[in-house]
Scaffold this motif. Structure first.
Motif, PDB file in Angstrom:
ATOM      1  N   PHE A 152      44.571  30.216  36.670  1.00 24.63           N
ATOM      2  CA  PHE A 152      44.741  28.316  36.366  1.00 24.63           C
ATOM      3  C   PHE A 152      43.227  28.444  35.809  1.00 24.63           C
ATOM      4  O   PHE A 152      42.366  29.476  36.871  1.00 24.63           O
ATOM      5  N   PRO A 153      42.967  27.751  35.292  1.00 28.73           N
ATOM      6  CA  PRO A 153      41.113  27.835  35.284  1.00 28.73           C
ATOM      7  C   PRO A 153      40.535  27.009  35.537  1.00 28.73           C
ATOM      8  O   PRO A 153      41.270  25.777  36.664  1.00 28.73           O
ATOM      9  N   PRO A 154      39.582  27.059  35.988  1.00 28.84           N
ATOM     10  CA  PRO A 154      38.453  27.965  35.059  1.00 28.84           C
ATOM     11  C   PRO A 154      38.306  29.423  35.439  1.00 28.84           C
ATOM     12  O   PRO A 154      38.837  29.803  36.084  1.00 28.84           O
ATOM     13  N   HIS A 198      35.476  30.159  31.076  1.00 33.46           N
ATOM     14  CA  HIS A 198      35.379  28.959  29.893  1.00 33.46           C
ATOM     15  C   HIS A 198      37.134  28.472  30.564  1.00 33.46           C
ATOM     16  O   HIS A 198      37.212  29.151  31.529  1.00 33.46           O
ATOM     17  N   PHE A 199      38.148  27.758  29.701  1.00 34.62           N
ATOM     18  CA  PHE A 199      38.708  26.856  30.631  1.00 34.62           C
ATOM     19  C   PHE A 199      40.124  27.180  29.785  1.00 34.62           C
ATOM     20  O   PHE A 199      41.324  27.061  29.633  1.00 34.62           O
ATOM     21  N   GLU A 216      42.916  27.351  27.078  1.00 33.57           N
ATOM     22  CA  GLU A 216      43.575  26.703  26.073  1.00 33.57           C
ATOM     23  C   GLU A 216      43.183  25.079  26.625  1.00 33.57           C
ATOM     24  O   GLU A 216      43.654  24.393  25.466  1.00 33.57           O
ATOM     25  N   VAL A 217      42.636  25.018  27.734  1.00 32.47           N
ATOM     26  CA  VAL A 217      42.695  23.672  27.453  1.00 32.47           C
ATOM     27  C   VAL A 217      41.136  22.448  27.320  1.00 32.47           C
ATOM     28  O   VAL A 217      40.548  23.629  27.213  1.00 32.47           O
ATOM     29  N   ASP A 218      41.189  21.772  26.971  1.00 29.46           N
ATOM     30  CA  ASP A 218      39.555  21.716  26.740  1.00 29.46           C
ATOM     31  C   ASP A 218      39.075  20.226  27.137  1.00 29.46           C
ATOM     32  O   ASP A 218      38.890  19.074  27.350  1.00 29.46           O
ATOM     33  N   PHE A 219      37.820  21.652  27.595  1.00 27.27           N
ATOM     34  CA  PHE A 219      37.463  20.067  29.647  1.00 27.27           C
ATOM     35  C   PHE A 219      36.527  19.553  28.410  1.00 27.27           C
ATOM     36  O   PHE A 219      36.233  20.117  27.798  1.00 27.27           O
TER      37      PHE A 219
END
Length: 282
Positions: free
Chosen positions: A20-22, A99-100, A102-105
């Motif tokens: 999972f992100p980040p 980076h994250f 596909e998540v738009d942080f």
């Protein structure tokens, strides 16, 4: 090509233990050799750049920045930037590239288009950055999760500090010269024991007022601030000299190297030897 230069989508399958992100693709402390520079670089990921020691000019787009010890810079993907060192000063930095996926942080909600997030010398953010580098160098899921947790804490703390420090300082303009006087006094006398009564004498302020002033504007007590000054001076001496740990301990106010070692590890999460081992010179 290393992971920190790749587009985010191309890194995920190559990162072990990331579920999972980040997603952190680089975390290191770098001691720039004389004459080192980066010109007009563009990254595909987010970057946090923290100045451990020294100075560098760091233009991002059309915004010029001069960064010194304690400064934390943040730039977004595809922002053109350069790092320009000078021959008369060192440049030691911590770089975190991430980076994250596909998540738009919502970074703009946190930092509002800022690049220079503030000066975090002696702040918990500084310790967390060093700890992140240390964990990143070690394999396994636990260390990877520690890195992710630390990164999120750093972003949160940096956002709170960068958005609140300046207005808070403006509320008490009459106290700021006294605060600067006390901080300079502590810096000039970090090689010996300092008593709170000395701070009262030089500032004309009461002990309680000094404690309140420091907690409000610095986030710690004067003696805690003195410990952070000693940690930073020890780091500087370790980077710029060939002194032994015992000699460094003496120069920052500790006659006993073991007491110094315990203090340094408590404040930074690592020993001075580990700090030096994390440095990358090329």
């Amino acid at each position: 090509m290393t992971l920190d230069y790749l587009p985010p989508a191309e890194t995920i399958g190559r990162l072990p233990n990331y579920h999972f992100p980040p997603y952190i693709t680089l975390a290191h402390m770098f001691h720039a050799p004389k004459g080192w520079a980066i010109h007009n670089r563009e990254m595909s990921q987010f970057v946090l750049q923290y100045v451990v020691d020294g100075f560098a000019r760091y233009p991002i787009g059309d915004q010029p920045y001069e960064t010194r010890s304690g400064d934390l810079l943040f730039h977004r993907p595809h922002e053109l930037h350069s790092i320009l060192t000078t021959d008369d000063q060192p440049y030691v930095c911590i770089s975190i590239v991430f980076h994250f996926g596909e998540v738009d942080f919502p970074f703009e909600e946190l930092f509002r288009h800022r690049h220079l997030l503030g000066n975090f010398s002696g702040h918990p953010v500084e310790t967390m950055l060093s700890q992140l580098v240390s964990h990143y160098r070690q394999p396994g899921l636990l260390h990877q999760m520690q890195c992710q947790s630390l990164l999120m804490a750093i972003l949160s703390q940096a956002s709170v500090s960068s958005s609140s420090n300046s207005p808070e300082m403006k509320k008490y303009p009459q106290a700021i010269p006294k605060l600067v006087l006390i901080k300079n006094y502590l810096s000039d006398h970090l090689h010996r024991e300092v008593q709170i009564r000395e701070l009262e004498e030089i500032s004309g302020l009461s002990k309680n007022y000094i404690l309140t002033l420091f907690r409000r504007h610095v986030g710690m007590s004067p003696m805690q601030y003195l410990s952070w000054l000693r940690v930073n001076k020890a780091k500087e001496l370790a980077i710029q000299s060939k002194l032994s740990i015992g000699e460094i301990a003496c120069l920052v106010g500790y006659s006993d190297v073991h007491t110094f070692g315990r203090m340094f590890k408590k404040k930074t999460g690592q020993s001075l030897s580990q700090f030096c081992a994390n440095l990358i010179y090329s």
